[in-house]
Design a protein around this motif. Structure first.
Motif: not given
Length: 317
Positions: A11-14, A201-202, A281-284, A297-299
């Motif tokens: 969710v925060t990277g590739t 936070l996630q 990107a995760a914060l976005g 967690p927002p994706r």
């Protein structure tokens, strides 16, 4: 770059190109742990790195992943890991006993022959890169702390936890790649702490299910948030305001650490940009969800991540 957390997804990277230096098989005691690299929220050992770096980064990952699995009780009951560490069957469910045994085996990496295959895999990396015990011991200490401490009173208290739980991984990445300097370590610490805060936070709901709250109690009081509010299916206005406040703190830390990317060159620069971009990107995604993290967690999408990589590489963030 930050400490891997149990149950995380990409969710925060590739994770494209993530892989072990050699194939793992179902009968291999290492398989279950190393196979989790593909589900992490940051690139563990992407294909574009030199083979030697991929080998060493996977060895470090195996250690970090296993110590987290021990600390969070995610090992199979009566499984091979406890037996390999020499833990008696009656103590196999005792996380502190397992962590003690794991630390004893870690010390054999530096002065003997470790029992666990993941630590045997780590030993050549330790010797080749002249790694010291301190960052590994920090990760073990963080998991011990998780058994004893479930709440943090202040932001500074949480930062002290991140110093153990997250920052050692970034320091190991710099050591493995031969790029450590005091200034780079300082920037790396800021990035790793930020990524750990983002994961907190996630995972507010998941952590609460483990009887852990990584939102500082002083901040919860300031925003009039009670623990019962964190157990709701969706976040109310006060919880959203608190999450937005902590998210800005994480963003500030990412911005503080981002110059690390410009201080290195080549493929390492791309790897570090991926870490920073993943956090941004995760914060976005959290912001796009109006800071409601309680349903899960927002994706973010790949496009947002790639955009953040470009911004980070250009030094515009």
């Amino acid at each position: 770059m930050c400490r891997p957390r149990p149950g995380q997804r990409a969710v925060t990277g590739t994770t494209a190109g993530v892989g072990a230096a050699r194939p793992a098989h179902a009968g291999d005691p290492e398989h279950g742990t190393l196979a989790k690299a593909a589900d992490e929220n940051f690139p563990v050992a992407p294909f574009f790195l030199p083979r030697a770096w991929r080998t060493d980064l996977m060895a470090v990952y195996g250690f970090a992943r296993l110590v987290d699995d021990i600390g969070d009780g995610d090992l199979a009951p009566g499984g091979a890991d406890a037996r390999l560490l020499g833990v008696a069957p009656g103590q196999a469910e005792d996380r502190l006993a397992l962590l003690d045994a794991f630390e004893a085996d870690l010390r054999r990496v530096f002065d003997g022959t470790p029992r666990h295959p993941l630590l045997r895999r780590l030993q050549p990396t330790v010797r080749r890169c002249s790694l010291t015990p301190e960052p590994f011991l920090g990760l073990i200490a963080a998991n011990r702390q998780d058994q004893l401490v479930g709440r943090y009173e202040t932001w500074d208290d949480l930062l002290a936890y991140c110093e153990l739980s997250a920052n050692p991984v970034g320091r190991l990445v710099l050591a493995v790649t031969g790029t450590s300097t005091p200034e780079r370590i300082r920037r790396s610490d800021a990035i790793c702490t930020a990524l750990q805060i983002v994961e907190h936070l996630q995972d507010v709901a998941e952590d609460l299910g483990r009887d852990r709250v990584y939102l500082p109690a002083a901040d919860m009081k300031r925003f009039h948030v009670q623990e019962a509010d964190l157990a709701a299916k969706t976040a109310g206005a006060s919880v959203r305001a608190l999450v937005a406040y902590e998210a800005q703190r994480a963003r500030d830390l990412l911005n503080e650490g981002a110059p690390l990317v410009g201080s290195v060159h080549g493929r390492l620069k791309l790897l570090l940009a991926g870490f920073v971009a993943g956090g941004r990107a995760a914060l976005g995604a959290i912001a796009a969800a109006d800071y409601d993290v309680l349903p899960g967690p927002p994706r973010h999408g790949k496009l947002r991540l790639l955009r953040e990589v470009g911004v980070t590489l250009r030094g515009e963030g």
